[in-house]
Design a protein around this motif. Structure first.
Motif, PDB file in Angstrom:
ATOM      1  N   TRP A 160      19.300 -36.732 -24.562  1.00  0.00           N
ATOM      2  CA  TRP A 160      20.510 -36.871 -25.061  1.00  0.00           C
ATOM      3  C   TRP A 160      20.216 -38.121 -25.870  1.00  0.00           C
ATOM      4  O   TRP A 160      20.128 -39.352 -25.675  1.00  0.00           O
ATOM      5  N   VAL A 161      20.654 -38.022 -27.194  1.00  0.00           N
ATOM      6  CA  VAL A 161      20.800 -39.063 -28.285  1.00  0.00           C
ATOM      7  C   VAL A 161      22.286 -39.074 -28.476  1.00  0.00           C
ATOM      8  O   VAL A 161      22.985 -38.130 -28.783  1.00  0.00           O
ATOM      9  N   ALA A 162      22.921 -40.333 -28.555  1.00  0.00           N
ATOM     10  CA  ALA A 162      24.448 -40.734 -28.500  1.00  0.00           C
ATOM     11  C   ALA A 162      24.707 -40.063 -29.816  1.00  0.00           C
ATOM     12  O   ALA A 162      24.108 -40.252 -30.848  1.00  0.00           O
ATOM     13  N   ASP A 163      26.121 -39.293 -30.040  1.00  0.00           N
ATOM     14  CA  ASP A 163      26.413 -38.956 -31.540  1.00  0.00           C
ATOM     15  C   ASP A 163      27.027 -40.043 -31.806  1.00  0.00           C
ATOM     16  O   ASP A 163      27.121 -40.322 -33.183  1.00  0.00           O
TER      17      ASP A 163
ATOM     18  N   ARG B  76      25.133 -29.171 -28.423  1.00  0.00           N
ATOM     19  CA  ARG B  76      25.196 -29.813 -26.798  1.00  0.00           C
ATOM     20  C   ARG B  76      26.496 -30.039 -26.712  1.00  0.00           C
ATOM     21  O   ARG B  76      26.846 -30.231 -25.368  1.00  0.00           O
ATOM     22  N   SER B  77      27.489 -30.525 -27.550  1.00  0.00           N
ATOM     23  CA  SER B  77      28.832 -31.164 -27.219  1.00  0.00           C
ATOM     24  C   SER B  77      29.878 -30.067 -27.314  1.00  0.00           C
ATOM     25  O   SER B  77      31.000 -30.324 -27.059  1.00  0.00           O
TER      26      SER B  77
END
Lengths: 538, 306
Positions: free
Chosen positions: A429-432, B41-42
């Motif tokens: 997970w890399v933050a959006d 992924r979102s």
């Protein structure tokens, strides 16, 4: 720590219409020169509604603009195409005033109609945007996704330079959403003229415009002479060459033939580069809003027992794993990375304690351990990391079988809930956007725990989901500290339930040729990766 | 002859249909959901399902395949899931590079293979013959990615004679073409050797020698043209072997052809591109074989097409 303070400043800024100060340009910066960058693979697309990988993210940012933007090299919000905005007291309505005279690359002036069109487009199912979900707080979103509407009810054109956006719930992250690539403003006529190929014929308002794309070979950006930020960008252009192996790119950088190897430093060459002073001088290091973690499926034995999950947390020797990847990361204590607001600085995480872990396992009814599977993406360095995890867990009696597979297969097993453990590397997970909420919903919330979701631990705590919604509803500036505390509490509760074993936070390492100028942060920009708009040739 | 060609074309169409069905089925049962890849992924469940509907991936297998086939018959290979560009456009933009590489590779394998074969035949039984045949064994069995990387290291990195991968000039072509060509040269040298040995035993060669012609003239004017014909007919069949090799060689050398496109598409589960490249490769192989069969009677009038 400096980063943390900067991010906290962001949150203060976020809730107040007066935003972070404008960027102070580098006094040595001058215009001119073309930067040459190489990549192994061609770019998939430059359509801001579609592009969602680490390679095209920075390119799209320099071709397009959204209503909001970030101060270069930081996570601080600043105004983009919006000149100003107002938030209603209930946090449900945002009115944006657009900058007058902003032109698209095709010469036409950008208006509020374009903003509306772009938001409609990104949420229309036909567009198949991977970013559609970010807009779920806008009124009318469900009707768009459900196919019963073709235009967002909540987005209204007030006049040619004013757009009003109504939300269905207060959402403190909304301004960030207006700054991500998916919110970029695009001209309708260019999208339609491209007949489905807008990703290959992008037209935006950004600092650069695309002038050539020979598929599989090269992509050329040239300065946008009409760019609305006066005096920017500095470069006359950026040329990307494709088909270059990372090792080859490194050799070419050493020969002075290229300016940036886009794929970074090849893992096998990392030590060599860092040991050579001449090469090390070209290295730039920066924070990434990233956490690498192990998920444990809480819905199935043996990981349905919290003692087992805590034991795993205590058995992992994070320092050694960081060494396995040549110290290209820092040990993690919690889901949030340190650079993220809401990070709990005084929490040390689970200690590395093999005896304590064994004791917990025995309490859970597994004095002799058990056998389980760890799913891992089969690209370096992930199998090596998984082997280190395997050894650590063997020390407390857990026999781990490695399932080393291609990324899509690991995602599938994680989503289906058939993987007892998943190492997130290669998919991590890399933050959006720089907000604590970004690490929760899809990967730790109940929504993501559904079959096919990205919450591979299948961890669903309805109380935390409620707390998350409550925290994100606090768009009132007075409640800023409270919101931050709420998020901190949520992640501390997650650590108590231990669906994850957080392992490390990545550091970004890249290289730039000697002739390139501009502060290092521009080359490891937490938002844009490389900020093409502000780097320059000396 | 026309009836033969027609029949072969019909059979070819059936083969392509089979290839498309098998490939489509394999991709269908793949344990990776392309919609998840596209949605990111979102994505909410609603978003994922709306994309699935848009792409028709919520339909049963046969209906999906039927749609694909219907498009195919109209020359529509579909659009890339991730790039959204038409697959035909993507393939067309990369085909010239692959064709250029193939021409270069065929030239290399013929030049190397034929000269090795002729030399071995003329030096039959001597140490040089055995050495050449040993060399052909090595080239046939050497993995292409090893040969490719070795070539890059020696000739591009260490000696600096050629660019380190990439595309654009004649110099860029040499190493990848040589890497592909070396593999084929082994086969050609063995075939050329035996063909040449057969011809050298023939009566007309003995006659030529008896006339007192020089050795060079006998070999070049009388033996070679006859010995080379069956070897040339092999080129058509060779295309299949090339198609397998380009995926590896194009990736190693950063050659922007359809092999590289296929490799990237496989990594991203971009099914329409994988289907498209597979079909184009199958067409190339089928046409190559057909061409080889059609050329055979011209080369050797004893062969008749039935």
């Amino acid at each position: 720590m400096k980063k943390l303070l900067a991010s906290t400043a962001l949150l203060l800024a976020l809730t107040l219409p007066a935003l972070a100060e404008e960027y102070t340009p580098d006094p040595n910066a001058k215009q001119g020169g073309v930067m040459l960058m190489t990549y192994k693979d061609d770019v998939a697309t430059l359509d801001p509604a579609i592009g969602y990988d680490w390679q095209n993210w920075s390119m799209i940012r320099s071709l397009f603009d959204g209503l909001m933007d970030y101060v270069p090299g930081t996570t601080d919000l600043r105004l983009g195409l919006a000149e100003s905005f107002e938030i209603s007291d209930d946090g449900l309505s945002y009115v944006f005033k657009l900058r007058p005279g902003v032109k698209f690359h095709n010469g036409r002036e950008m208006t509020a109609e374009d903003v509306k069109y772009s938001l409609d487009r990104v949420t229309l199912p036909a567009t198949q945007s991977p970013g559609s979900g970010f807009f779920s707080m806008i009124k009318g979103y469900d009707a768009m996704v459900g196919g019963t509407a073709t235009s967002l009810e909540g987005v209204t054109v007030v006049d040619p330079l004013t757009v009003k956006i109504e939300l269905s719930r207060p959402d403190a992250t909304f301004l960030h959403v207006m700054a991500i690539n998916f919110s970029s403003v695009v001209p309708k006529e260019a999208v339609e003229a491209a007949a489905g190929d807008f990703g290959k014929m992008p037209v935006g308002t950004g600092a650069f415009k695309m002038t050539e794309w020979t598929l599989g070979q090269r992509l050329v950006f040239a300065r946008n002479p009409d760019y609305w930020r006066a005096g920017e960008p500095y470069l006359d252009g950026v040329t990307f060459e494709f088909g270059q192996e990372p090792v080859v790119s490194l050799l070419r950088l050493q020969n002075g033939e290229i300016d940036i190897p886009g794929d970074g430093i090849p893992p096998a060459k990392f030590t060599e580069v860092m040991d050579d002073p001449a090469q090390k001088a070209m290295v730039v290091q920066g924070d990434v809003l990233h956490t690498g973690y192990i998920t444990m499926n809480v819905t199935a034995a043996p990981f349905d027992k919290v003692e087992v999950r805590r034991a795993v947390n205590m058995a992992i020797n994070k320092t050694r794993i960081v060494q396995v990847i040549n110290n290209r990361a820092a040990p993690a204590t919690q889901p949030l990375p340190p650079a993220m607001p809401g990070y709990t600085a005084d929490y040390a995480g689970y200690p590395y304690d093999v005896e304590g872990a064994k004791k917990l396992l025995a309490e859970a009814g597994f004095p002799d351990g058990f056998e389980t599977d760890l799913y891992v993406v089969n690209t370096d360095p992930n199998p090596r990391i998984a082997q280190a995890i395997q050894q650590d867990l063997a020390a407390i009696g857990i026999t781990v079988n490695l399932q080393s597979l291609a990324a899509p297969n690991v995602i599938e097993a994680g989503g289906a809930g058939t993987a007892p453990m998943v190492w997130s590397g290669g998919l991590a997970w890399v933050a959006d956007f720089p907000d604590p909420s970004n690490f929760f919903g899809p990967i730790l919330g109940c929504a993501g725990a559904e079959p096919g979701g990205w919450n591979w631990a299948k961890y669903c705590n309805p109380d935390l989901d409620k707390a998350a919604v409550a925290a994100d509803s606090m768009s009132d500036p007075a409640k800023l500290a409270e919101r931050l505390k709420a998020w901190s509490d949520i992640y501390m509760k997650v650590m108590e339930d231990a669906p994850w074993a957080p392992v490390f936070n990545d550091q970004r390492f890249t290289m730039r040729g000697a002739r390139m100028g501009g502060e290092g942060a521009l080359y490891v920009d937490p938002i844009a990766t490389v900020n093409f708009d502000y780097v320059y040739v000396k | 002859m026309p009836a033969y060609v027609l029949r072969r074309l019909l059979v070819s169409a059936l083969i392509l249909l089979g290839v498309s069905l098998i490939t489509f089925f394999l991709l269908y049962v793949l344990p990776a959901d392309p919609v998840r890849q596209i949605a990111g992924r979102s994505a909410t469940t609603a978003t994922v399902e709306s994309i699935r509907r848009e792409l028709g991936l919520d339909q049963p297998f046969l209906i999906q395949y039927g749609h694909y086939l219907a498009g195919l018959l109209q020359g529509d290979l579909g659009r890339s899931y991730l790039q959204k560009t038409e697959v035909a456009t993507l393939i067309a933009s990369r085909l010239p590079a692959t064709l250029l590489l193939m021409v270069g590779a065929i030239f290399c394998e013929l030049a190397l293979g034929l000269s090795m074969g002729i030399a071995a035949a003329l030096l039959r039984g001597r140490v040089a013959d055995q050495a050449l045949m040993m060399a052909s064994f090595v080239t046939v069995s050497a993995p292409q990615f090893v040969v490719g990387l070795l070539m890059l290291y020696v000739f591009a990195v260490k000696l600096g004679w050629f660019p380190i991968g990439g595309y654009g000039t004649f110099l860029h072509l040499v190493l990848p073409a040589l890497t592909l060509g070396i593999l084929g040269s082994g086969w050609y040298s063995r075939m050329m050797r035996s063909s040449m040995i057969d011809v050298l035993r023939a009566d007309y060669i003995r006659t030529a020698r008896a006339k007192g012609l020089g050795r060079a003239r006998v070999v070049l004017r009388h033996a070679l043209p006859n010995a080379i014909l069956p070897v040339i007919a092999m080129i058509g069949i060779d295309i299949g072997i090339f198609m397998g090799g380009i995926v590896v060689v194009e990736s190693v050398f950063g050659w922007p052809g359809i092999g590289q496109l296929a490799w990237q598409a496989i990594q991203r589960v971009d099914i329409p591109i994988i289907m498209g490249v597979t079909l184009v490769s199958a067409i190339a192989i089928v046409l190559g074989n057909l061409l080889a069969d059609l050329v055979a009677p011209f080369i050797d009038p004893r062969i008749r097409l039935k």
